[in-house]
Design a protein around this motif. Structure first.
Motif, PDB file in Angstrom:
ATOM      1  N   ASP A   1     -21.819 -66.727   1.470  1.00 17.12           N
ATOM      2  CA  ASP A   1     -21.881 -66.882   0.021  1.00 17.12           C
ATOM      3  C   ASP A   1     -23.092 -66.126  -0.546  1.00 17.12           C
ATOM      4  O   ASP A   1     -23.864 -65.504   0.198  1.00 17.12           O
ATOM      5  CB  ASP A   1     -21.910 -68.353  -0.377  1.00 17.12           C
ATOM      6  CG  ASP A   1     -23.172 -69.085   0.087  1.00 17.12           C
ATOM      7  OD1 ASP A   1     -23.184 -70.325  -0.003  1.00 17.12           O
ATOM      8  OD2 ASP A   1     -24.125 -68.422   0.557  1.00 17.12           O
ATOM      9  N   GLY A   2     -23.233 -66.202  -1.862  1.00 15.62           N
ATOM     10  CA  GLY A   2     -24.303 -65.482  -2.532  1.00 15.62           C
ATOM     11  C   GLY A   2     -25.677 -65.898  -2.039  1.00 15.62           C
ATOM     12  O   GLY A   2     -26.606 -65.089  -1.977  1.00 15.62           O
ATOM     13  N   GLU A   3     -25.784 -67.176  -1.677  1.00 19.41           N
ATOM     14  CA  GLU A   3     -27.061 -67.709  -1.176  1.00 19.41           C
ATOM     15  C   GLU A   3     -27.465 -66.979   0.114  1.00 19.41           C
ATOM     16  O   GLU A   3     -28.622 -66.585   0.294  1.00 19.41           O
ATOM     17  CB  GLU A   3     -26.885 -69.202  -0.887  1.00 19.41           C
ATOM     18  CG  GLU A   3     -28.139 -70.015  -1.050  1.00 19.41           C
ATOM     19  CD  GLU A   3     -28.470 -70.271  -2.510  1.00 19.41           C
ATOM     20  OE1 GLU A   3     -27.554 -70.441  -3.338  1.00 19.41           O
ATOM     21  OE2 GLU A   3     -29.651 -70.279  -2.829  1.00 19.41           O
TER      22      GLU A   3
ATOM     23  N   PRO B   1     -13.365 -57.897  -6.108  1.00 19.63           N
ATOM     24  CA  PRO B   1     -13.295 -56.563  -6.697  1.00 19.63           C
ATOM     25  C   PRO B   1     -11.932 -55.971  -6.392  1.00 19.63           C
ATOM     26  O   PRO B   1     -11.405 -56.143  -5.283  1.00 19.63           O
ATOM     27  CB  PRO B   1     -14.415 -55.803  -5.972  1.00 19.63           C
ATOM     28  CG  PRO B   1     -15.357 -56.869  -5.506  1.00 19.63           C
ATOM     29  CD  PRO B   1     -14.492 -58.037  -5.175  1.00 19.63           C
TER      30      PRO B   1
ATOM     31  N   ASP C   1     -25.640 -53.881  -7.073  1.00 24.80           N
ATOM     32  CA  ASP C   1     -25.583 -54.808  -8.207  1.00 24.80           C
ATOM     33  C   ASP C   1     -24.762 -56.026  -7.810  1.00 24.80           C
ATOM     34  O   ASP C   1     -24.356 -56.159  -6.648  1.00 24.80           O
ATOM     35  CB  ASP C   1     -25.028 -54.112  -9.459  1.00 24.80           C
ATOM     36  CG  ASP C   1     -23.582 -53.630  -9.296  1.00 24.80           C
ATOM     37  OD1 ASP C   1     -23.124 -52.842 -10.143  1.00 24.80           O
ATOM     38  OD2 ASP C   1     -22.912 -54.031  -8.315  1.00 24.80           O
ATOM     39  N   SER C   2     -24.495 -56.872  -8.784  1.00 27.94           N
ATOM     40  CA  SER C   2     -23.808 -58.137  -8.484  1.00 27.94           C
ATOM     41  C   SER C   2     -22.387 -57.890  -7.982  1.00 27.94           C
ATOM     42  O   SER C   2     -21.854 -58.664  -7.177  1.00 27.94           O
ATOM     43  CB  SER C   2     -23.782 -59.045  -9.718  1.00 27.94           C
ATOM     44  OG  SER C   2     -23.123 -58.393 -10.791  1.00 27.94           O
ATOM     45  N   LEU C   3     -21.779 -56.798  -8.458  1.00 27.75           N
ATOM     46  CA  LEU C   3     -20.408 -56.521  -8.020  1.00 27.75           C
ATOM     47  C   LEU C   3     -20.394 -56.073  -6.564  1.00 27.75           C
ATOM     48  O   LEU C   3     -19.505 -56.451  -5.798  1.00 27.75           O
ATOM     49  CB  LEU C   3     -19.762 -55.464  -8.914  1.00 27.75           C
ATOM     50  CG  LEU C   3     -18.262 -55.240  -8.668  1.00 27.75           C
ATOM     51  CD1 LEU C   3     -17.478 -56.529  -8.889  1.00 27.75           C
ATOM     52  CD2 LEU C   3     -17.720 -54.125  -9.560  1.00 27.75           C
TER      53      LEU C   3
ATOM     54  N   ILE D   1     -19.327 -59.908   0.095  1.00 25.64           N
ATOM     55  CA  ILE D   1     -18.800 -61.203   0.521  1.00 25.64           C
ATOM     56  C   ILE D   1     -17.314 -61.089   0.871  1.00 25.64           C
ATOM     57  O   ILE D   1     -16.846 -61.613   1.885  1.00 25.64           O
ATOM     58  CB  ILE D   1     -19.037 -62.262  -0.582  1.00 25.64           C
ATOM     59  CG1 ILE D   1     -20.541 -62.512  -0.752  1.00 25.64           C
ATOM     60  CG2 ILE D   1     -18.316 -63.558  -0.261  1.00 25.64           C
ATOM     61  CD1 ILE D   1     -20.898 -63.297  -2.001  1.00 25.64           C
TER      62      ILE D   1
ATOM     63  N   LEU E   1     -20.763 -59.141  -4.496  1.00 23.35           N
ATOM     64  CA  LEU E   1     -19.499 -59.872  -4.381  1.00 23.35           C
ATOM     65  C   LEU E   1     -18.549 -59.119  -3.448  1.00 23.35           C
ATOM     66  O   LEU E   1     -17.836 -59.721  -2.641  1.00 23.35           O
ATOM     67  CB  LEU E   1     -18.878 -60.037  -5.767  1.00 23.35           C
ATOM     68  CG  LEU E   1     -17.676 -60.960  -5.889  1.00 23.35           C
ATOM     69  CD1 LEU E   1     -17.955 -62.322  -5.277  1.00 23.35           C
ATOM     70  CD2 LEU E   1     -17.291 -61.124  -7.344  1.00 23.35           C
ATOM     71  N   SER E   2     -18.558 -57.795  -3.569  1.00 26.47           N
ATOM     72  CA  SER E   2     -17.717 -56.971  -2.687  1.00 26.47           C
ATOM     73  C   SER E   2     -18.103 -57.192  -1.233  1.00 26.47           C
ATOM     74  O   SER E   2     -17.235 -57.227  -0.353  1.00 26.47           O
ATOM     75  CB  SER E   2     -17.876 -55.481  -3.024  1.00 26.47           C
ATOM     76  OG  SER E   2     -17.527 -55.211  -4.351  1.00 26.47           O
TER      77      SER E   2
ATOM     78  N   ARG F   1     -28.549 -63.528  -0.623  1.00 26.23           N
ATOM     79  CA  ARG F   1     -29.869 -63.555  -1.265  1.00 26.23           C
ATOM     80  C   ARG F   1     -30.983 -63.751  -0.255  1.00 26.23           C
ATOM     81  O   ARG F   1     -32.097 -63.251  -0.418  1.00 26.23           O
ATOM     82  CB  ARG F   1     -29.902 -64.657  -2.315  1.00 26.23           C
ATOM     83  CG  ARG F   1     -30.809 -64.340  -3.501  1.00 26.23           C
ATOM     84  CD  ARG F   1     -30.847 -65.409  -4.571  1.00 26.23           C
ATOM     85  NE  ARG F   1     -29.860 -66.453  -4.436  1.00 26.23           N
ATOM     86  CZ  ARG F   1     -28.671 -66.426  -5.003  1.00 26.23           C
ATOM     87  NH1 ARG F   1     -28.292 -65.416  -5.737  1.00 26.23           N
ATOM     88  NH2 ARG F   1     -27.818 -67.423  -4.821  1.00 26.23           N
TER      89      ARG F   1
ATOM     90  N   ALA G   1     -18.526 -71.493  -3.948  1.00 29.33           N
ATOM     91  CA  ALA G   1     -18.647 -71.072  -2.540  1.00 29.33           C
ATOM     92  C   ALA G   1     -18.973 -69.583  -2.447  1.00 29.33           C
ATOM     93  O   ALA G   1     -19.713 -69.156  -1.569  1.00 29.33           O
ATOM     94  CB  ALA G   1     -17.354 -71.374  -1.787  1.00 29.33           C
ATOM     95  N   LEU G   2     -18.443 -68.807  -3.377  1.00 33.03           N
ATOM     96  CA  LEU G   2     -18.662 -67.360  -3.331  1.00 33.03           C
ATOM     97  C   LEU G   2     -20.081 -66.980  -3.757  1.00 33.03           C
ATOM     98  O   LEU G   2     -20.727 -66.171  -3.115  1.00 33.03           O
ATOM     99  CB  LEU G   2     -17.665 -66.654  -4.259  1.00 33.03           C
ATOM    100  CG  LEU G   2     -16.384 -66.148  -3.622  1.00 33.03           C
ATOM    101  CD1 LEU G   2     -15.471 -65.574  -4.686  1.00 33.03           C
ATOM    102  CD2 LEU G   2     -16.675 -65.087  -2.570  1.00 33.03           C
ATOM    103  N   ILE G   3     -20.522 -67.551  -4.862  1.00 30.85           N
ATOM    104  CA  ILE G   3     -21.784 -67.057  -5.412  1.00 30.85           C
ATOM    105  C   ILE G   3     -22.991 -67.911  -5.034  1.00 30.85           C
ATOM    106  O   ILE G   3     -24.122 -67.482  -5.206  1.00 30.85           O
ATOM    107  CB  ILE G   3     -21.709 -66.891  -6.942  1.00 30.85           C
ATOM    108  CG1 ILE G   3     -21.582 -68.246  -7.664  1.00 30.85           C
ATOM    109  CG2 ILE G   3     -20.565 -65.969  -7.311  1.00 30.85           C
ATOM    110  CD1 ILE G   3     -21.583 -68.109  -9.189  1.00 30.85           C
TER     111      ILE G   3
END
Lengths: 72, 249
Positions: free
Chosen positions: A53-55, B94, A33-35, A41, A38-39, A58, B195-197
């Motif tokens: 980054d998220g890009e 997190p 999932d999104s978390l 990254i 992020l984890s 993805r 920058a993160l997402i």
């Protein structure tokens, strides 16, 4: 690669029961999932000193793709 | 109209916009921070350009270090009509991956040091009777709890609780204490989130704001209102959400 997979699996609240290797489509892993994204990254920054980054996440399909971005 | 105000975090974002606004209206502003070069190249350079240099003063304080608030420096601050705490960091991670040093640093800068600084202002009798204090909090920790923002939310929730009790405690002095909880505001701090997402996710995220992304100027008028005892004399202990409608959904 094995170390990376091990680090990746640590990000999930429950370790996926499926076999995981470089060809695994990581977004289809149970619990992704999104978390977790992020984890990932944060983990890459903490453990590999790389900034993604998220890009970038993805644009990757397999665990091998992810590792390729980090190993570049 | 406040004559003299102390501001932390006045070299960027909300604090910088506030400092410029107050100074341009004739308020003397004491800028508190640890980076003199940044002070010189931001708010002070603006003051020189606009002929307001005599209204802008520098006070050294290092909020990342709990010993970084010295009485000697604080004594440079005269009695003031207001104090606005704009300093803050935004640690996004997190919790299980967050380093202890980063957690402690965030709590020090966002919560403990503002409390210690406020204590010193009060102990040294630097806030006039009838004055006002404003803390910049956040919708995170007060209205919402975003993933990967647990530590940040803890500090901002802490500030909001602190405001309620302090408002009660300072009521006998007529000093009003309030908090403002912004949503996402276009400041340098936002670059970290972007920058993160990534751009696409960020754009999707902004779509959740009915009135779009906030700007530092979105908050300045409210801060000014809360500082001005002539118009907000009966408002204290409150938390004002300014978020472009984000929490409506």
């Amino acid at each position: 690669m094995e170390n990376f997979i091990s680090n990746l699996l640590e990000l999930f609240d429950e370790k996926p029961s499926i076999k995981v290797d470089r060809n695994t489509v990581f977004k289809e892993m149970p619990g992704w999932d999104s978390l977790v994204a992020l984890s990932l990254i944060v983990m890459v920054s903490n453990n590999y000193g790389k900034s993604i980054d998220g890009e970038a996440v993805r644009n990757c399909i397999t665990i091998g793709d992810l590792f390729g971005v980090i190993d570049a | 109209m406040p004559e003299t105000v102390v501001i932390t975090g006045a070299t960027s974002g909300i604090g910088l916009a506030l400092a410029k606004n107050l100074i341009s209206r004739g308020t003397r502003v004491y800028v508190v921070g640890r980076n003199f070069e940044k002070f010189s190249s931001t708010i002070y350079e603006w003051c020189i350009t606009h002929d307001f240099a005599d209204l802008c003063k520098w006070v050294y304080c290092d909020f990342s270090n709990l010993s970084g608030i010295s009485e000697e420096e604080l004594k440079k601050i005269p009695q003031v009509d207001g104090f606005v705490n704009c300093i803050g960091v935004l640690p996004i991670s997190p919790l299980k991956l967050q380093k202890a040093d980063d957690i402690i640093n965030s709590v020090n800068i966002n919560l403990v040091s503002p409390i210690l600084f406020t204590r010193e202002l009060l102990r040294l009798n630097r806030i006039v009777k009838g004055g006002a204090i404003v803390y910049i909090s956040s919708i995170n920790g007060t209205k919402i709890g975003s993933k990967a923002h647990a530590v940040y939310s803890a500090t901002k929730g802490g500030i909001s609780g602190f405001v309620m009790s302090l408002a009660n405690e300072l009521s006998t002095l007529g000093v009003r204490v309030n908090a403002i909880s912004p949503g996402t505001v276009d400041t340098p701090m936002l670059e970290q989130t972007k920058a993160l997402i990534g751009e696409k996710s960020f754009s999707n995220y902004l779509g959740q704001y009915p009135l779009g992304l906030g700007s530092p100027d979105s908050l300045v008028s409210l801060i000014h209102f809360l500082l001005d005892g002539g118009v907000s004399s009966w408002i204290t202990g409150q938390n004002f959400v300014v978020d472009g409608g984000y929490t409506l959904n």
